[in-house]
Structure formats: structure tokens, C-alpha cells
Scaffold this active site. Structure first.
Site, short mmCIF file in Angstrom:
data_model
loop_
_atom_site.label_atom_id
_atom_site.label_comp_id
_atom_site.label_asym_id
_atom_site.label_seq_id
_atom_site.Cartn_x
_atom_site.Cartn_y
_atom_site.Cartn_z
CD GLU A 96 -2.75 -1.33 -0.03
OE1 GLU A 96 -2.90 -0.35 -0.79
OE2 GLU A 96 -3.24 -2.45 -0.27
CG HIS A 123 -6.17 -6.18 -8.51
ND1 HIS A 123 -7.06 -5.17 -8.75
CD2 HIS A 123 -5.58 -5.90 -7.32
CE1 HIS A 123 -7.03 -4.32 -7.74
NE2 HIS A 123 -6.14 -4.73 -6.86
#
EC number: 3.4.24.30
Length: 510
Positions: free
Chosen positions: A329, A419
Site C-alpha cells: 500500500e 490485479h
């Protein structure tokens, strides 16, 4: 067929273009090819095969300049007209220690862009339009509102928006027509995955972190010894600073987010002299036990903070407990402040993959299963596997590439496979790590991200960027390893890369 933008090379006294050069044949003629910063348009207008007109080249201006640890200089160019940024790819000119141009990355646009429209809505108008598009989110926070123009001359606003601490988790990018207010594009980035004391994470590993001590207890916020402020707030308690009467009484999810956030910040500082996420000392902020509106078993970067949901599995751990996920992140934040990889298609898959690879390295490169530390009774595996992406239904080569992959159980496409298709680059990166070692691999990844890649970069551009970084820092042998890793996935010397036709495949894990 897909065509990525290319790296443009200087050879002798001329300049040629290619996407497959291993750089071993690169010859830098320092005396003949030295340009000052004021002559950047000359570089673009004298490219042998990809030259653009002088008028088009003159619309490029230097907006950032860096010098890396090897003495290479990198000038980032942006196309502008009448003071407004053109929504095209950035261009980066790379120079050696003598000021000689060694390569140009990006995709110069051979067009003189002129504004052909008017701004009829203004910044306040665009705020109202976005607010009306999010009626259930009462407190939007506008991180950036940038006026831009496309190649057709249409003015629009590119807006980065998140929610206030009291709102539902939101992280969006809009493009809004500045003339009639229509939403041209919308990207949802939400679903991704004082004094110091010693705190232990969920696995009893000790970390030194800054805290505030008082007569009533201890609070998880403070400034570290480099001047960077750290804080963790409670998503279930009006987003207040996490505090408790004693160390042992602290929320373990908050301790995980706090200690791991400090560790990742220190990693980037120790290895790359990076001063926090933005390299300017921005605060390291985390939200734990996020509600969406109920338990939110996920994690994401919202442009200013890491947000970690409250796990829906009572016996499990949140994603804040997994150091590789925290590294993932925070690397999204690093990417946002460097290459700016757009979260769409191949550039978005690169964005995800760089986060996975750096998260893996930051956590010690011991387990290729990303998020494995969060395994529980109900969540039996991690979320992606770098060594064998197919374990989670991801492709491993370009033959399996699919830009229409969807989230499991939903009708929504994965932003062009950000993704899903990241599995291809993940496996390439894992191979590079195994063959070159962590030290060399992490330097190649970081340098290619911050010095070479541009917002609309494709997989072939990542190949060229890593080749350039490997060649400059470690020589031909390292560059050969990088080349072989990309070749094994079908990203090789060819200018165009063959891929399969899109299908209705499904992304196995978010």
C-alpha cells in the site's frame, strides 16, 4: 496486437529508436551529443526515426529534474499549451555524468495541441458534479483538481478525490469535461490490496516507534527522528488517535499498522534515501478497523493514508498485520509521487506489480504468497503468489493476458486487468530477484520506477526501464538476466507483443 511506447537511443552522432536493445551496443558520444536543459526540444526534434516537429517539441517543458546515486540525470518533460497540461504521456530525457543524452523514455506526441474549447464549469462546478455522483458520501476530500486538455483541444478537469475520515472509504479519479460537465472517465482505486517506545506486532517482532505519553496512558502518534509525523486513527471511534492506558492495552491492529508503517518508511529511507512516501516528509497516516459501512476486510491507499479494514473473520488478522501488504500500500503512494502509473490496463498492472514486488522485498522476500500472514480459519491463503501466479488464477505469460478479467463474484471489470495481469510482471520480478539477489533487484525495481517509467507505461516499457537501470548500475550481465526474465513471459525483443483475445475470465482474488 499492442504497441508500447519505446526507448529512444543515441548511437554515435545519430539517434535511433528501438524497443529491444540490450544496451550492450549503446554508444554514448558525449562530445557530439550534449544538450543543455534549455535545448530539450532539440533532442525531441532530431530523433532519427521518431522525430517530432520543432513546433510540437517546443510544447514540452521540464517539470522535474533528478540526479541518481550513479550520477545519471533525469529530466521529466510535460507537454503544455497556453499554460495547460496536455493529457499525454510524460517524456523523460536521461543524461550521463557528462551531460550526454543516453536515452529518452515515454512517447513524444508529434502534434501541436491547441485549446479548442472553453471552461464553463470551473473548479467549484466540478466539485458539485463529483459530489452528485457520490450522493452517499457526504464528506469528500479533493486532493487535486488539475485542468488539462486532450489532443483534440477539449479542456477537462482531472480530479483525485477521497473521503474524510468520517466518510465511507472512497478513492477515485475523475475526468470531467470542462465545457459541459459530463463525466468522461471514472476510476475507482478503493479496492487494493514525541518519544519512542518498543512495540511488538502480531508476531511478537519488536519495533521502535514514536508515541505520546501522558498521565492517562499512551497514544499512537508522534514525530520520528527524521521529522516525519506518524499517526494511527480508529475507524470505529470517530477516527480519533488510537490510545490506551498502557502498551499492552493498545489495539493490536493499530500496533501492526503503526509499527509496519514506520518499518516501510525506514526501508525506503535506508535503501534509497527517500524521505517518506512523497520524498518530502509527508506524514505516515493509517486508519484501522475501517467500516464500509460494516466490517471491511481489505486495505487500500487513498492518496494520503493507508486504510485497513476490520477483518470479517473473528479468528483472523487484518491486512495491517502483514508487512508485505503494508509495503504494498505504501508503495502505491511512492508510485503516485514518482512514475504516476495510471491505474488502468497495463500501466495499472505495473502499478500493482511494483507494489507486490516491493512489499515482498520489504518483508524479507521469504514467502512469495502476498498476504500470507493474514491467513485464518476462513482466509486460508494469501491474495497473490509471485512465484506461481496461477495458484490464484493469474496469468504468467502474455499468452494468458486478458484485459477484461473481472473481480470474482462481481460483474465489474478489473480496471483493464490491473490485479489479474499483474501476475505476469510479478513472476518476471520474482525471477529477477532469485537470479540477481534482493540487493540488485530492489535497486533495479526502484530506479526503473522513479527514474524511467511514465504514467501510461506498458509492459514493454517496464522491460526497457529495468534493462536501463540494470545496465547503468550493474552492467551487461545483470541486464541479460532482466532480458531473459521478460523473454520467458513473452515480452521480448519484438516491438509488438502477441496476446490472446479477451475472454470472460474471472479474477480469483481481490
Amino acid at each position: 496486437m499492442m504497441k508500447g511506447n519505446k526507448i529512444l537511443y543515441i548511437l554515435g552522432t545519430g539517434i535511433f529508436v528501438g524497443s529491444s536493445c540490450l544496451f550492450s551496443s549503446l554508444f554514448v558520444a558525449a562530445e557530439e551529443q550534449v544538450y543543455s536543459e534549455s535545448e530539450v526540444s532539440t533532442v525531441l526534434s532530431k530523433l532519427e526515426k521518431e522525430a517530432i516537429s520543432e513546433a510540437a517539441a517546443e510544447q514540452y517543458t521540464v517539470v522535474d529534474r533528478k540526479e541518481d546515486a550513479w550520477g545519471m540525470k533525469h529530466l521529466k518533460l510535460e507537454k503544455q499549451t497556453e499554460g495547460v497540461t496536455v493529457d499525454s504521456d510524460n517524456v523523460i530525457i536521461h543524461l550521463d555524468r557528462n551531460g550526454a543524452v543516453t536515452s529518452v523514455t515515454g512517447n513524444p506526441v508529434d502534434q501541436v495541441v491547441k485549446i479548442q474549447s472553453v471552461d464553463a464549469i470551473g473548479e467549484e462546478g466540478v466539485k458539485k458534479i463529483i459530489a452528485s455522483d457520490n450522493p452517499e458520501t457526504k464528506d469528500l476530500v479533493f486532493l487535486a483538481i488539475d485542468k488539462r486538455v486532450n489532443n483534440e483541444g477539449q479542456l477537462f478537469y482531472k480530479v483525485r478525490v477521497t473521503s474524510s475520515p468520517t466518510g465511507d472509504p472512497v478513492s477515485l479519479v475523475y475526468k470531467v469535461n470542462a465545457t459541459d460537465g459530463t463525466i468522461m472517465e471514472k476510476q475507482d482505486l478503493t479496492e487494493h490490496v514525541g518519544s519512542e517506545v518498543t512495540l511488538k506486532n502480531s508476531f511478537q517482532v519488536a519495533f521502535n516507534v514514536p508515541v505520546e505519553k501522558s498521565n492517562t496512558g499512551i497514544a499512537l502518534h508522534g514525530t520520528d527522528n527524521t521529522g516525519v509525523y506518524h499517526a494511527v486513527v480508529d475507524g470505529k471511534n470517530n477516527y480519533s488517535i488510537i490510545q490506551a492506558p498502557s502498551l499492552v492495552a493498545l489495539n493490536q491492529n493499530a500496533v501492526d499498522a503503526y509499527t509496519h508503517g514506520k518499518f516501510v518508511k525506514t526501508y525506503y529511507e535506508d535503501h534509497f534515501q527517500r524521505h517518506s512516501i512523497d520524498d518530502r516528509g509527508m506524514p505516515i497516516l493509517s486508519v484501522v478497523d475501517e467500516q464500509h459501512p460494516d466490517a471491511y476486510d481489505n486495505a487500500f491507499w487513498d492518496g494520503k493514508a493507508m486504510r485497513y479494514g476490520e477483518t470479517s473473520t473473528p479468528t483472523g488478522k487484518t491486512y495491517a498485520s502483514s508487512l508485505d501488504v503494508v509495503g504494498h500500500e505504501m508503495t502505491h503512494g511512492v508510485t503516485e509521487h514518482t512514475a504516476g502509473l495510471e491505474y488502468l490496463g497495463q500501466s495499472g498492472a505495473l502499478n500493482e506489480s511494483y507494489s507486490d514486488l516491493m512489499g515482498y522485498i520489504i518483508s524479507g522476500a521469504s514467502n512469495p504468497e502476498i498476504g500470507a500472514d493474514t491467513q485464518s480459519v476462513d482466509r486460508k491463503t494469501g491474495i497473490r503468489n509471485l512465484q506461481t501466479p496461477s495458484k490464484h488464477g493469474q496469468p504468467e505469460t502474455m499468452a494468458q493476458y486478458d484485459d477484461r478479467a473481472r473481480y470474482k463474484g462481481t460483474p465489474y471489470y478489473d480496471q483493464g486487468g490491473v490485479h489479474y495481469n499483474s501476475g505476469i510482471i510479478n513472476r518476471i520480478g520474482y525471477t529477477i530477484i532469485q537470479n540477481l539477489g534482493i540487493e540488485k533487484a530492489q535497486t533495479i525495481f526502484y530506479s526503473s520506477l522513479v527514474n524511467y517509467l511514465t504514467p501510461k507505461a506498458q509492459f514493454s516499457d517496464a522491460r526497457d526501464a529495468m534493462l536501463a537501470a540494470a545496465k547503468v548500475q550493474y552492467g551487461d550481465e545483470a541486464a541479460s538476466v532482466v532480458s531473459a526474465a521478460f523473454n520467458s513471459a513473452g515480452i521480448g525483443a519484438k516491438e509488438d507483443i502477441q496476446v490472446n483475445q479477451p475472454s470472460e475470465s474471472v479474477l480469483v482474488n481481490e
